[in-house]
Write a protein that holds these residues in place. Structure first.
Motif, mmCIF file in Angstrom:
data_model
loop_
_atom_site.group_PDB
_atom_site.id
_atom_site.type_symbol
_atom_site.label_atom_id
_atom_site.label_comp_id
_atom_site.label_asym_id
_atom_site.label_seq_id
_atom_site.Cartn_x
_atom_site.Cartn_y
_atom_site.Cartn_z
ATOM 1 N N GLN A 322 -9.468 1.740 -10.531
ATOM 2 C CA GLN A 322 -8.257 1.795 -11.360
ATOM 3 C C GLN A 322 -6.993 1.796 -10.504
ATOM 4 O O GLN A 322 -5.939 1.326 -10.939
ATOM 5 N N THR A 323 -7.084 2.375 -9.288
ATOM 6 C CA THR A 323 -5.886 2.518 -8.445
ATOM 7 C C THR A 323 -5.568 1.256 -7.670
ATOM 8 O O THR A 323 -4.393 0.943 -7.414
ATOM 9 N N PRO A 325 -5.515 -2.006 -8.343
ATOM 10 C CA PRO A 325 -4.539 -2.988 -8.895
ATOM 11 C C PRO A 325 -3.088 -2.515 -8.734
ATOM 12 O O PRO A 325 -2.216 -3.305 -8.354
ATOM 13 N N ASP A 326 -2.814 -1.195 -9.038
ATOM 14 C CA ASP A 326 -1.447 -0.686 -8.878
ATOM 15 C C ASP A 326 -1.023 -0.729 -7.428
ATOM 16 O O ASP A 326 0.137 -1.078 -7.097
ATOM 17 N N LEU A 327 -1.944 -0.370 -6.525
ATOM 18 C CA LEU A 327 -1.618 -0.404 -5.105
ATOM 19 C C LEU A 327 -1.340 -1.828 -4.656
ATOM 20 O O LEU A 327 -0.419 -2.083 -3.859
ATOM 21 N N GLU A 328 -2.107 -2.771 -5.170
ATOM 22 C CA GLU A 328 -1.875 -4.173 -4.816
ATOM 23 C C GLU A 328 -0.505 -4.629 -5.301
ATOM 24 O O GLU A 328 0.224 -5.340 -4.575
ATOM 25 N N THR A 329 -0.112 -4.190 -6.511
ATOM 26 C CA THR A 329 1.204 -4.568 -7.043
ATOM 27 C C THR A 329 2.326 -3.991 -6.172
ATOM 28 O O THR A 329 3.317 -4.665 -5.844
ATOM 29 N N ALA A 330 2.161 -2.702 -5.778
ATOM 30 C CA ALA A 330 3.181 -2.055 -4.945
ATOM 31 C C ALA A 330 3.305 -2.761 -3.597
ATOM 32 O O ALA A 330 4.412 -3.005 -3.096
ATOM 33 N N GLN A 333 5.183 -5.962 -3.982
ATOM 34 C CA GLN A 333 6.631 -5.778 -4.113
ATOM 35 C C GLN A 333 7.277 -5.348 -2.794
ATOM 36 O O GLN A 333 8.445 -5.647 -2.536
#
Length: 416
Positions: A322-323, A325-330, A333
């Motif tokens: 779950q984490t 994808p968010d880490l990849e997005t961060a 950016q």
């Protein structure tokens, strides 16, 4: 015609038939380059022919080489194997019956080994077992004699003028009689086995009789199976059509097996010395393995802890899933900012180094900072922008140039 006269007339035929049978089935070649010969005289040689067996204790040790007539006796020349020679004084010879069809053989009973040896060609006297037909007829009662007389008369009529056919029949019957004798001998030896076979066959028959309903059901199932096979004949034919290709593939495969085996054999031969050393290596490793037992015992708590950790691993992997994808997005950016700051890594490191150096001094009161304030003509705010001699202004300084580590390819040429 008296019965004795009938049998006397028939005797030559019987003897001739016996001689013909023995001549076909009784000839045996005696091996040996230098056979040992003895001469034997016997009252009669009925049933003996050239090639008849000579035996000692039931074993063939030679043959009758020649039969001659001397007066009212027969003289036999016996040719014995060299392995059975020489015989010794005290040797006796008898002519015995071998079968009921008139075949005879010469039975030799050797003398003691301590007696003198018999020279080759020594003449011995033999006895002959004789059974006269007249003695047999006299043992019959009157009604039996009459029937035998009638039978002999019919036999005489049957045999009259059929000498050639009878001789041919006897010659052809020789192998048959010998084969029949071997069969009967085998039956006699295997009597117990044949009896057991018949008994087992009877038991099997009884079992089948008691299971006739099951047998009938099996036959019906077999008929149904055959019917299904008939309906699937097309598929069976297709499968059979594919069999040759399968066999060809198998042939190619098995054709490569000998080559692989030929290559494997040298490898195994090369490995043989190493394998020969394995027992000694195992003996040397035995103490090491014994010393490892306490270590293995101490690993048990570690394995238990690893087991608990692995039990928690699925939940950890779920949270990480779950984490990520968010880490990849961060990270995506942050990539432009990192790309911008990457060329200025020397300035950042230099700043941190200078900052740590400024406050690294320490006295009795604690740490204190030492500041270095550079001053020059260009430090005054009222300077109209005129640079003194030996000074210049870099409008676009290269990253890292402040600490004399310029990064000349920081604008996208790639790090080298």
């Amino acid at each position: 015609m008296p019965s004795s006269a009938v049998f006397n007339n028939l005797r030559p035929w019987v003897v001739g038939g016996a001689v013909a049978v023995v001549a076909v089935v009784g000839i045996k070649t005696v091996s040996g380059e230098d056979p040992y010969q003895l001469d034997v005289v016997t009252p009669a040689a009925d049933g003996l022919v050239t090639g008849s067996e000579v035996r000692i204790g039931g074993q063939d040790i030679g043959q009758v080489k020649e039969i001659k007539v001397e007066g009212n006796q027969a003289r036999l020349v016996l040719e014995l194997d060299p392995d059975s020679a020489p015989l010794h004084a005290g040797t006796t010879v008898n002519v015995r019956w071998n079968s009921v069809v008139g075949r005879r053989y010469v039975d030799v009973l050797p003398g003691p080994q301590s007696n003198p040896e018999l020279p080759e060609g020594k003449l011995l006297k033999a006895d002959t077992e004789r059974v006269e037909l007249d003695d047999i007829v006299k043992a019959l009662d009157e009604p039996t004699r009459a029937k035998v007389k009638k039978l002999v008369g019919h036999l005489d009529t049957t045999l009259n003028r059929n000498d050639t056919d009878i001789n041919a029949t006897l010659a052809e019957a020789g192998p048959f009689v010998e084969g029949l004798g071997e069969i009967l001998e085998g039956v006699g030896k295997d009597g117990d086995a044949i009896s057991a076979l018949v008994t087992n066959l009877h038991q099997v028959t009884q079992a089948l009789s008691s299971r006739d309903a099951d047998v009938a059901g099996t036959v019906r199932d077999l008929r149904a199976l055959v019917a299904v096979a008939v309906r699937q004949a097309g598929q069976v034919r297709t499968a059979l059509d594919e069999v040759p290709a399968t066999l060809r593939s198998a042939e190619k495969f098995f054709g490569k097996v000998p080559g692989a085996v030929d290559e494997t054999v040298p490898l195994l031969e090369d490995l043989q010395p190493a394998i020969a050393h394995l027992p000694s290596v195992a003996k040397r490793l035995d103490p090491v393995l014994r010393d490892l037992r306490p270590v293995v015992a101490e690993l048990r708590p570690t394995l238990n802890a690893a087991d608990e950790l692995l039990q928690q691993t699925p939940g950890l992997l779920s949270i990480a899933t779950q984490t990520v994808p968010d880490l990849e997005t961060a990270l995506t950016q942050l990539q432009p900012a990192v790309s911008f700051l990457r060329p200025y890594t020397p300035e950042i490191v230099g700043f941190l180094t200078n900052w740590a150096s400024l406050f690294s001094a320490k006295n009795g009161a604690g740490h204190f900072g030492r500041a270095l304030i550079p001053a020059s003509v260009s430090s005054f705010n009222s300077n109209p922008g005129i640079l003194p001699p030996f000074m210049f202004q870099a409008k676009e300084p290269e990253p890292g140039s402040l600490i004399e580590q310029p990064w000349t390819d920081a604008n996208g040429d790639g790090v080298r």
